[in-house]
Design a protein around this motif. Structure first.
Motif, PDB file in Angstrom:
ATOM      1  N   LEU A  24     -91.028   3.426  13.647  1.00 14.87           N
ATOM      2  CA  LEU A  24     -90.501   3.137  12.317  1.00 14.87           C
ATOM      3  C   LEU A  24     -89.021   3.473  12.364  1.00 14.87           C
ATOM      4  O   LEU A  24     -88.656   4.632  12.612  1.00 14.87           O
ATOM      5  N   ASP A  25     -88.197   2.458  12.199  1.00 12.42           N
ATOM      6  CA  ASP A  25     -86.745   2.630  12.268  1.00 12.42           C
ATOM      7  C   ASP A  25     -86.329   3.362  13.540  1.00 12.42           C
ATOM      8  O   ASP A  25     -85.468   4.239  13.533  1.00 12.42           O
ATOM      9  N   GLY A  26     -86.985   3.011  14.664  1.00 14.39           N
ATOM     10  CA  GLY A  26     -86.637   3.559  15.963  1.00 14.39           C
ATOM     11  C   GLY A  26     -87.286   4.883  16.317  1.00 14.39           C
ATOM     12  O   GLY A  26     -87.154   5.355  17.434  1.00 14.39           O
ATOM     13  N   GLU A  27     -88.023   5.497  15.389  1.00 14.41           N
ATOM     14  CA  GLU A  27     -88.677   6.775  15.653  1.00 14.41           C
ATOM     15  C   GLU A  27     -90.168   6.562  15.871  1.00 14.41           C
ATOM     16  O   GLU A  27     -90.843   5.958  15.033  1.00 14.41           O
ATOM     17  N   GLU A  28     -90.679   7.074  17.007  1.00 12.86           N
ATOM     18  CA  GLU A  28     -92.091   6.902  17.330  1.00 12.86           C
ATOM     19  C   GLU A  28     -92.971   7.631  16.320  1.00 12.86           C
ATOM     20  O   GLU A  28     -92.687   8.762  15.922  1.00 12.86           O
ATOM     21  N   GLN A  29     -94.040   6.955  15.919  1.00  9.97           N
ATOM     22  CA  GLN A  29     -95.005   7.506  14.978  1.00  9.97           C
ATOM     23  C   GLN A  29     -96.219   7.982  15.769  1.00  9.97           C
ATOM     24  O   GLN A  29     -96.926   7.179  16.363  1.00  9.97           O
ATOM     25  N   SER A  30     -96.453   9.271  15.785  1.00 10.35           N
ATOM     26  CA  SER A  30     -97.488   9.841  16.648  1.00 10.35           C
ATOM     27  C   SER A  30     -98.906   9.466  16.240  1.00 10.35           C
ATOM     28  O   SER A  30     -99.788   9.357  17.075  1.00 10.35           O
ATOM     29  N   ASP A  31     -99.155   9.245  14.970  1.00 13.47           N
ATOM     30  CA  ASP A  31    -100.523   8.960  14.528  1.00 13.47           C
ATOM     31  C   ASP A  31    -100.743   7.484  14.173  1.00 13.47           C
ATOM     32  O   ASP A  31    -101.738   7.135  13.561  1.00 13.47           O
ATOM     33  N   ASN A  32     -99.792   6.632  14.554  1.00 13.34           N
ATOM     34  CA  ASN A  32     -99.883   5.191  14.297  1.00 13.34           C
ATOM     35  C   ASN A  32    -100.062   4.849  12.821  1.00 13.34           C
ATOM     36  O   ASN A  32    -100.729   3.887  12.473  1.00 13.34           O
ATOM     37  N   THR A  33     -99.474   5.675  11.959  1.00 13.22           N
ATOM     38  CA  THR A  33     -99.429   5.354  10.535  1.00 13.22           C
ATOM     39  C   THR A  33     -97.987   5.428  10.061  1.00 13.22           C
ATOM     40  O   THR A  33     -97.150   6.098  10.670  1.00 13.22           O
ATOM     41  N   ILE A  34     -97.725   4.737   8.979  1.00 18.57           N
ATOM     42  CA  ILE A  34     -96.395   4.713   8.390  1.00 18.57           C
ATOM     43  C   ILE A  34     -96.508   5.304   6.993  1.00 18.57           C
ATOM     44  O   ILE A  34     -97.336   4.863   6.190  1.00 18.57           O
ATOM     45  N   THR A  35     -95.699   6.308   6.720  1.00 19.51           N
ATOM     46  CA  THR A  35     -95.624   6.835   5.362  1.00 19.51           C
ATOM     47  C   THR A  35     -94.634   5.965   4.607  1.00 19.51           C
ATOM     48  O   THR A  35     -93.456   5.903   4.956  1.00 19.51           O
ATOM     49  N   LEU A  36     -95.134   5.272   3.610  1.00 19.44           N
ATOM     50  CA  LEU A  36     -94.319   4.334   2.850  1.00 19.44           C
ATOM     51  C   LEU A  36     -93.501   5.060   1.794  1.00 19.44           C
ATOM     52  O   LEU A  36     -94.005   5.955   1.111  1.00 19.44           O
ATOM     53  N   VAL A  37     -92.243   4.680   1.700  1.00 20.55           N
ATOM     54  CA  VAL A  37     -91.362   5.216   0.665  1.00 20.55           C
ATOM     55  C   VAL A  37     -90.706   4.035  -0.048  1.00 20.55           C
ATOM     56  O   VAL A  37     -90.431   3.013   0.562  1.00 20.55           O
ATOM     57  N   ASP A  38     -90.487   4.189  -1.333  1.00 18.15           N
ATOM     58  CA  ASP A  38     -89.835   3.146  -2.112  1.00 18.15           C
ATOM     59  C   ASP A  38     -88.370   3.532  -2.292  1.00 18.15           C
ATOM     60  O   ASP A  38     -87.956   4.007  -3.338  1.00 18.15           O
ATOM     61  N   ASP A  39     -87.579   3.316  -1.218  1.00 17.14           N
ATOM     62  CA  ASP A  39     -86.177   3.719  -1.252  1.00 17.14           C
ATOM     63  C   ASP A  39     -85.229   2.526  -1.316  1.00 17.14           C
ATOM     64  O   ASP A  39     -84.025   2.671  -1.126  1.00 17.14           O
ATOM     65  N   LEU A  40     -85.762   1.334  -1.576  1.00 15.38           N
ATOM     66  CA  LEU A  40     -84.995   0.098  -1.709  1.00 15.38           C
ATOM     67  C   LEU A  40     -84.250  -0.292  -0.432  1.00 15.38           C
ATOM     68  O   LEU A  40     -83.345  -1.109  -0.478  1.00 15.38           O
ATOM     69  N   GLN A  41     -84.625   0.272   0.709  1.00 14.44           N
ATOM     70  CA  GLN A  41     -84.026  -0.048   2.003  1.00 14.44           C
ATOM     71  C   GLN A  41     -84.996  -0.917   2.803  1.00 14.44           C
ATOM     72  O   GLN A  41     -86.198  -0.825   2.627  1.00 14.44           O
ATOM     73  N   ASP A  42     -84.454  -1.732   3.698  1.00 14.94           N
ATOM     74  CA  ASP A  42     -85.303  -2.472   4.626  1.00 14.94           C
ATOM     75  C   ASP A  42     -85.630  -1.555   5.799  1.00 14.94           C
ATOM     76  O   ASP A  42     -84.758  -0.846   6.293  1.00 14.94           O
ATOM     77  N   HIS A  43     -86.898  -1.572   6.223  1.00 18.40           N
ATOM     78  CA  HIS A  43     -87.338  -0.747   7.345  1.00 18.40           C
ATOM     79  C   HIS A  43     -87.905  -1.644   8.431  1.00 18.40           C
ATOM     80  O   HIS A  43     -88.485  -2.690   8.148  1.00 18.40           O
ATOM     81  N   LYS A  44     -87.738  -1.212   9.684  1.00 21.83           N
ATOM     82  CA  LYS A  44     -88.190  -1.984  10.836  1.00 21.83           C
ATOM     83  C   LYS A  44     -89.320  -1.229  11.527  1.00 21.83           C
ATOM     84  O   LYS A  44     -89.151  -0.080  11.936  1.00 21.83           O
ATOM     85  N   VAL A  45     -90.468  -1.887  11.643  1.00 21.80           N
ATOM     86  CA  VAL A  45     -91.625  -1.320  12.324  1.00 21.80           C
ATOM     87  C   VAL A  45     -91.894  -2.169  13.565  1.00 21.80           C
ATOM     88  O   VAL A  45     -91.941  -3.394  13.473  1.00 21.80           O
ATOM     89  N   GLU A  46     -92.055  -1.513  14.716  1.00 21.06           N
ATOM     90  CA  GLU A  46     -92.388  -2.219  15.942  1.00 21.06           C
ATOM     91  C   GLU A  46     -93.658  -1.621  16.530  1.00 21.06           C
ATOM     92  O   GLU A  46     -93.773  -0.402  16.648  1.00 21.06           O
ATOM     93  N   ILE A  47     -94.585  -2.499  16.861  1.00 23.51           N
ATOM     94  CA  ILE A  47     -95.863  -2.081  17.439  1.00 23.51           C
ATOM     95  C   ILE A  47     -96.023  -2.791  18.779  1.00 23.51           C
ATOM     96  O   ILE A  47     -95.871  -4.011  18.865  1.00 23.51           O
ATOM     97  N   THR A  48     -96.308  -2.017  19.813  1.00 23.31           N
ATOM     98  CA  THR A  48     -96.580  -2.581  21.132  1.00 23.31           C
ATOM     99  C   THR A  48     -98.044  -2.340  21.454  1.00 23.31           C
ATOM    100  O   THR A  48     -98.530  -1.220  21.313  1.00 23.31           O
ATOM    101  N   MET A  49     -98.712  -3.412  21.855  1.00 23.93           N
ATOM    102  CA  MET A  49    -100.120  -3.324  22.235  1.00 23.93           C
ATOM    103  C   MET A  49    -100.229  -3.598  23.726  1.00 23.93           C
ATOM    104  O   MET A  49     -99.599  -4.511  24.247  1.00 23.93           O
ATOM    105  N   ARG A  50    -101.031  -2.792  24.393  1.00 29.90           N
ATOM    106  CA  ARG A  50    -101.256  -2.956  25.836  1.00 29.90           C
ATOM    107  C   ARG A  50    -102.752  -2.898  26.087  1.00 29.90           C
ATOM    108  O   ARG A  50    -103.519  -2.438  25.241  1.00 29.90           O
ATOM    109  N   PRO A  51    -103.172  -3.334  27.273  1.00 36.76           N
ATOM    110  CA  PRO A  51    -104.610  -3.270  27.590  1.00 36.76           C
ATOM    111  C   PRO A  51    -105.169  -1.879  27.337  1.00 36.76           C
ATOM    112  O   PRO A  51    -104.485  -0.873  27.560  1.00 36.76           O
ATOM    113  N   LYS A  52    -106.394  -1.827  26.845  1.00 36.50           N
ATOM    114  CA  LYS A  52    -107.013  -0.550  26.471  1.00 36.50           C
ATOM    115  C   LYS A  52    -107.029   0.457  27.605  1.00 36.50           C
ATOM    116  O   LYS A  52    -106.833   1.637  27.384  1.00 36.50           O
ATOM    117  N   GLU A  53    -107.243  -0.004  28.831  1.00 38.86           N
ATOM    118  CA  GLU A  53    -107.278   0.952  29.943  1.00 38.86           C
ATOM    119  C   GLU A  53    -105.926   1.615  30.126  1.00 38.86           C
ATOM    120  O   GLU A  53    -105.841   2.774  30.481  1.00 38.86           O
TER     121      GLU A  53
END
Length: 93
Positions: A59-88
């Protein structure tokens, strides 16, 4: 809405958004713009395999350890990036 929520594994719990995507193998990248009140979250999901799990979420370049995003209504645009890889790969990480 049902299809989007099931493909993305989207779950909103008060102000916490979790995503556990289940995308087809040929969907290598997917973007969604999610609005929380007056704030936009621009979410990009990169999928490397059909049998993939989330291995990294930022979220905005900071890794989220629990794969959740705490949403805030701060009128700013936020960038979320998710990378998926094979389960193994995710299990060995």
């Amino acid at each position: 809405r049902l299809i989007v929520e099931s493909l993305l594994g989207l779950n909103l719990d008060v102000d916490k958004l979790s995503l556990k995507p289940c995308l087809p193998a040929d969907w290598t990248e997917f973007k969604i713009h999610y609005r929380y009140r007056e704030t936009f979250y621009h979410i990009t999901i990169r999928n490397e395999n059909s049998d993939a799990a989330v291995c990294c979420m930022t979220l905005d370049g900071e890794e989220q350890s629990d794969n959740t995003i705490t949403l805030v209504d701060d009128l700013q645009d936020h960038k979320v990036e998710i990378t998926m890889r094979p389960k193994e790969y995710s299990n060995n990480k």
